[in-house]
Scaffold this active site. Sequence first.
Site, PDB file in Angstrom:
ATOM      1  N   GLU A  30       0.826  -1.211   0.000  1.00 31.56           N
ATOM      2  CA  GLU A  30       0.000   0.000   0.000  1.00 31.56           C
ATOM      3  C   GLU A  30       0.860   1.259   0.000  1.00 31.56           C
ATOM      4  O   GLU A  30       0.484   2.274  -0.597  1.00 31.56           O
ATOM      5  CB  GLU A  30      -0.950  -0.034   1.197  1.00 31.56           C
ATOM      6  CG  GLU A  30      -1.993  -1.127   1.042  1.00 31.56           C
ATOM      7  CD  GLU A  30      -2.933  -1.229   2.222  1.00 31.56           C
ATOM      8  OE1 GLU A  30      -4.152  -1.191   2.012  1.00 31.56           O
ATOM      9  OE2 GLU A  30      -2.435  -1.348   3.359  1.00 31.56           O
TER      10      GLU A  30
ATOM     11  N   GLU B 258      -4.118  -9.407   4.133  1.00 35.13           N
ATOM     12  CA  GLU B 258      -5.068  -9.025   5.180  1.00 35.13           C
ATOM     13  C   GLU B 258      -6.241  -9.999   5.327  1.00 35.13           C
ATOM     14  O   GLU B 258      -6.678 -10.288   6.448  1.00 35.13           O
ATOM     15  CB  GLU B 258      -5.604  -7.612   4.920  1.00 35.13           C
ATOM     16  CG  GLU B 258      -4.614  -6.505   5.245  1.00 35.13           C
ATOM     17  CD  GLU B 258      -3.726  -6.155   4.074  1.00 35.13           C
ATOM     18  OE1 GLU B 258      -3.042  -5.126   4.138  1.00 35.13           O
ATOM     19  OE2 GLU B 258      -3.703  -6.930   3.079  1.00 35.13           O
TER      20      GLU B 258
END
Length: 268
Positions: free
Chosen positions: A122, A142
């Site tokens: 990210e 995640e």
Amino acid sequence: MTEPDSRLAETRIVTERRGHVLLIELHRPDKRNAADFSMLQQLSAAYGELDSDPDLRVGLVHAAGDHFTAGLDLADIGPRITESGIDYVDADGINPWQVSGRSLSKPVVMAVQGICLTLGIELMLASDIVVAADSTRFGQLEVSRGILPFGGATLRFPRAVGWGNAMRWILTGDMFDAAEALRIGLVQEIVPEGSQLDRALELAERIAAQAPLAVQAALANARLAVRSGDAAAEAELQPALVRLASSDDARIGLEAFATRTTARFTGH
């Protein structure tokens, strides 16, 4: 505003000025640079320094040790997630993932190696150019930990690499290699392991040698197009051109062109 954390005395981020480039190093190699709350605070402070100092033109994010980052230190971060989420950015800082608060006005180049997981990807997606060591392995893990990517992957990953390519890795949590990252456009260059920082610095210094106001204007207009659409970016093109045309840097650039010399831009 976040409350001061006593562990800020522990160095998690090391910064170094190299000319107009601010090197920002993730520095927790004994934990594979897993991000605890102190690292998040210090990283946001470093981004704030980059943005606010007119002498700094480009950021270069890299990491100490064999790995870029193992992602979040969930043991430290988990208990800090409240009903409103998690807040680690103080008044002078900037969210490095650019999902809240004010936006960074200057470009960021990244050098990655080893494993680069979750928030590392990210951070790449929120930057502008990424150089990866050929041995780097990536994972947007995640969903295998019971949470979702909350640092911008759900927004930027599909835009950067296409819907199917993004969902392939976001929804499975599978690992992928540097060749796949290059194929889908997540990274811009692959270099032999150990040379990624040098190559990233070359690119950062190349950007820093350009007219900083023009670099920031080009970056801002491209981001405006992504966030607000083509029409908003188109409407700003001519006003931005007028502002830049009256700058000292525009004069310096034209003189350098006419005399076939190297421009030395001042940022004014």
